[in-house]
Design an enzyme around this catalytic site. Structure first.
Site, PDB file in Angstrom:
ATOM      1  N   ASP A 132       0.855  -1.189   0.000  1.00 39.75           N
ATOM      2  CA  ASP A 132       0.000   0.000   0.000  1.00 39.75           C
ATOM      3  C   ASP A 132       0.894   1.244   0.000  1.00 39.75           C
ATOM      4  O   ASP A 132       2.112   1.140   0.128  1.00 39.75           O
ATOM      5  CB  ASP A 132      -0.929   0.011   1.224  1.00 39.75           C
ATOM      6  CG  ASP A 132      -0.185  -0.283   2.501  1.00 39.75           C
ATOM      7  OD1 ASP A 132       0.937   0.237   2.687  1.00 39.75           O
ATOM      8  OD2 ASP A 132      -0.732  -1.027   3.348  1.00 39.75           O
ATOM      9  N   ASP A 177       1.595   5.152   1.541  1.00 39.29           N
ATOM     10  CA  ASP A 177       1.316   6.173   2.549  1.00 39.29           C
ATOM     11  C   ASP A 177       1.900   7.486   2.077  1.00 39.29           C
ATOM     12  O   ASP A 177       2.965   7.519   1.462  1.00 39.29           O
ATOM     13  CB  ASP A 177       1.965   5.782   3.885  1.00 39.29           C
ATOM     14  CG  ASP A 177       1.415   4.472   4.413  1.00 39.29           C
ATOM     15  OD1 ASP A 177       0.181   4.366   4.544  1.00 39.29           O
ATOM     16  OD2 ASP A 177       2.209   3.543   4.653  1.00 39.29           O
ATOM     17  N   ASP A 179       9.586   4.372  12.781  1.00 39.51           N
ATOM     18  CA  ASP A 179      10.291   3.292  13.478  1.00 39.51           C
ATOM     19  C   ASP A 179      11.696   3.024  12.919  1.00 39.51           C
ATOM     20  O   ASP A 179      12.689   3.353  13.560  1.00 39.51           O
ATOM     21  CB  ASP A 179       9.435   2.020  13.558  1.00 39.51           C
ATOM     22  CG  ASP A 179       8.823   1.581  12.245  1.00 39.51           C
ATOM     23  OD1 ASP A 179       9.114   2.223  11.213  1.00 39.51           O
ATOM     24  OD2 ASP A 179       8.062   0.592  12.234  1.00 39.51           O
TER      25      ASP A 179
HETATM   26  P1  ATP Z   1       3.952  -2.633   5.212  1.00 44.81           P
HETATM   27  O1  ATP Z   1       2.774  -1.756   4.888  1.00 44.81           O
HETATM   28  O2  ATP Z   1       4.657  -3.192   4.045  1.00 44.81           O
HETATM   29  O3  ATP Z   1       3.660  -3.634   6.269  1.00 44.81           O
HETATM   30  P2  ATP Z   1       5.005  -0.176   6.253  1.00 44.81           P
HETATM   31  O4  ATP Z   1       6.403   0.210   6.625  1.00 44.81           O
HETATM   32  O5  ATP Z   1       4.339   0.638   5.210  1.00 44.81           O
HETATM   33  O6  ATP Z   1       5.068  -1.689   5.885  1.00 44.81           O
HETATM   34  P3  ATP Z   1       2.780   0.517   7.922  1.00 44.81           P
HETATM   35  O7  ATP Z   1       2.275  -0.203   9.113  1.00 44.81           O
HETATM   36  O8  ATP Z   1       1.935   0.622   6.715  1.00 44.81           O
HETATM   37  O9  ATP Z   1       4.178  -0.163   7.579  1.00 44.81           O
HETATM   38  O10 ATP Z   1       3.198   1.963   8.432  1.00 44.81           O
HETATM   39  C1  ATP Z   1       3.565   2.992   7.540  1.00 44.81           C
HETATM   40  C2  ATP Z   1       4.726   3.787   8.143  1.00 44.81           C
HETATM   41  O11 ATP Z   1       4.329   4.382   9.368  1.00 44.81           O
HETATM   42  C3  ATP Z   1       5.950   2.957   8.472  1.00 44.81           C
HETATM   43  O12 ATP Z   1       6.774   2.761   7.364  1.00 44.81           O
HETATM   44  C4  ATP Z   1       6.609   3.809   9.543  1.00 44.81           C
HETATM   45  O13 ATP Z   1       7.297   4.882   8.968  1.00 44.81           O
HETATM   46  C5  ATP Z   1       5.406   4.370  10.301  1.00 44.81           C
HETATM   47  N1  ATP Z   1       5.025   3.500  11.433  1.00 44.81           N
HETATM   48  C6  ATP Z   1       4.121   2.500  11.439  1.00 44.81           C
HETATM   49  N2  ATP Z   1       4.023   1.913  12.637  1.00 44.81           N
HETATM   50  C7  ATP Z   1       4.895   2.554  13.434  1.00 44.81           C
HETATM   51  C8  ATP Z   1       5.267   2.429  14.804  1.00 44.81           C
HETATM   52  N3  ATP Z   1       4.719   1.499  15.577  1.00 44.81           N
HETATM   53  N4  ATP Z   1       6.196   3.292  15.281  1.00 44.81           N
HETATM   54  C9  ATP Z   1       6.739   4.229  14.494  1.00 44.81           C
HETATM   55  N5  ATP Z   1       6.439   4.387  13.216  1.00 44.81           N
HETATM   56  C10 ATP Z   1       5.532   3.575  12.671  1.00 44.81           C
HETATM   57 MG    MG Z   2       2.299   0.441   4.555  1.00 41.92          MG
END
Ligand code: ATP
Ligand code: MG
Length: 450
Positions: free
Chosen positions: A74, A76, A157
């Site tokens: 997805d 963001d 993170d």
């Molecule tokens: P994926 O969607 O492939 O699982 P992602 O890195 O995009 O991985 P998401 O959960 O969609 O993960 O979160 C989007 C972004 O928000 C992350 O890349 C990170 O920058 C931030 N983020 C998400 N969860 C946390 C957290 N618990 N603490 C700090 N930052 C976070």
């Molecule tokens: Mg994501």
């Protein structure tokens, strides 16, 4: 562009000590972000925000996965527009979250999540969106604290999750050394790891999830505190942990993730009874087999159900409890019912299990006792059970894991393929005093200890 970024340097007087990070701008000819991998809706959101005079960047997993030549799950977007300003720009949008508002822009089935740059978040305020939602009724701050782009990067993170991609000049902006970590296939938590895990223990699970999925190592400093801090996960709301568990095991790397969870002591806070049973010698081959199967299914584009995963993940706990009761003289059937109730009752305290999943999970387990009993009309009745297919798949996994070796799975495989006559023949061949029935008379179901 550079000027624009400079204007986002954080203000003076920030108390929280942060490691010093250097902002880097990687121009379009020095990185591999291909616009063709960015979805049209994501591009639309970015360009409409830019055209309205706002800063807007692709951020998080979207940028990370594209730089790794993968297809993001997805997209963001991070922007300096407020949620209200974002909502006003997109008719097809809705605001979610009360404490920290996020805008979802909807394009058919695709959702672009737009967040406003967040400021110097403190303590529990800094957590994922799920957490923010889950904690709304808690004591956490209610206000939206907006900040600069750099502050937004520092509250994320991992460094590889804090890369920003601009559609205005196609550059990648890196505040935390994420590009370097990406090149070295390494996960590094931004800031002081212990502080960041204490703020949000789910980050420990995210470390393991990304390490498995991306085949990355975990940087030594990021890895070191996990074993000690793992018990902090017990303070995370159980509903959020349920969601995280599904993410851990439904991304196609469940078997590897399971190995890492056990390695870092993260299984115990998620599945206390399973971890205890395994520590007491209960085998976990079934879990590993089930996860390998699940991974294969996912890579083939097939669906996986949470209740099947949970049935497998709790199986060692169920076996231990069931056996304990039988050892105390309880007959197998009631002992199983009691054990099921107890295992589920305990588990929901760690990770909630919505009823729509706990019901079918129970049925998979109960059917394990019914599958050996095929005489008369029993097999035909079992075949009609709405959970027959899942229970049969579960039986096959148990056999593959070496739990039972009576060819029961094969019998059911054949039985399903046969027409009415063929089924009748198969049933008539089940001699009442045959070996499979002798087993039943012993009142001992097909447990791994048989
Ligand atoms: P994926 O969607 O492939 O699982 P992602 O890195 O995009 O991985 P998401 O959960 O969609 O993960 O979160 C989007 C972004 O928000 C992350 O890349 C990170 O920058 C931030 N983020 C998400 N969860 C946390 C957290 N618990 N603490 C700090 N930052 C976070
Ligand atoms: Mg994501």
């Amino acid at each position: 562009m550079l000027k624009k970024i400079m204007s986002y340097m954080p203000g003076k007087g920030r108390k929280k000590q942060q490691p010093t990070y250097q902002r880097q701008v990687i121009p379009r000819d020095q990185h591999t972000v291909s616009r063709s991998l960015i979805s049209e809706p994501a591009k639309k959101v970015l360009s409409r925000l830019n055209n309205a005079g706002f800063e807007a960047y692709l951020v998080g997993g979207g940028v990370r996965d594209i730089l790794l030549n993968g297809r993001p799950k997805d997209f963001d977007v991070a922007t300096n527009a407020t949620p209200e300003e974002v909502r006003d720009l997109f008719r097809n949008s809705r605001m979610i979250g009360r404490r920290f508002r996020i805008v979802h822009v909807l394009f058919g089935r695709e959702i672009i999540e737009v967040t406003t740059f967040r400021g110097n978040a403190t303590e529990a305020e800094d957590s994922s969106d799920d957490q923010r939602r889950a904690s709304e009724h808690g004591l956490l701050l209610r206000d939206n604290v907006y900040g600069s782009m750099e502050e937004d990067a520092l509250r994320r993170d991992f460094t590889v999750n804090a890369l920003y991609y601009s559609l205005e000049d196609f550059s990648v902006i890196d505040f935390t050394g994420g590009v370097d970590d990406l090149n070295n296939r390494r996960l590094t938590l931004i800031g002081d790891p212990e502080t960041r895990y204490r703020e949000d223990p789910v980050r420990m699970l995210r470390a393991v999830r990304f390490a498995a999925k991306l085949d990355f190592s975990i940087a030594p400093d990021t890895e070191a505190p996990i074993q000690t801090l793992a018990p902090l996960l017990t303070h995370v709301p159980s509903a959020r942990l349920f969601e995280e568990v599904l993410k851990l095991f439904s991304a196609g790397y469940g078997a590897k993730t399971y190995g890492l969870l056990t390695q870092y002591g993260l299984l115990a806070p998620l599945f206390p009874a399973t971890a205890a049973a395994i520590a007491n010698g209960e085998p976990d081959d079934l879990i590993r087999r089930a996860l390998e199967n699940t991974d294969n299914r996912i890579h083939q584009g097939k669906s996986v159900t949470p209740y099947f995963l949970y049935a497998a993940l709790l199986w060692p706990a169920l076996q231990a409890e069931w056996q304990r009761r039988q050892d105390n003289g309880e007959p197998a059937q009631p002992a199983l019912h009691q054990a099921i109730g107890k295992v589920i009752g305990q588990q929901v305290q760690a990770t909630a299990i919505p009823r729509r999943f706990s019901g079918p999970m129970k049925e998979i387990w109960e059917l394990q006792m019914r599958l050996p009993r095929r005489n008369g009309k029993r097999a035909l009745v079992t075949l009609e059970h709405p959970r027959f297919r899942a229970a049969y798949d579960f039986l096959l996994v148990r056999e593959a894991a070496g739990e039972t070796n009576e060819g029961l799975g094969e019998w059911w495989t054949d039985f399903q393929k046969k027409d009415e006559k063929g089924r009748e023949r198969m049933l008539s061949e089940l001699a009442p005093s045959g070996p499979k029935n002798r087993r039943r008379k012993r009142k001992k179901p097909a447990t791994p200890k048989d």
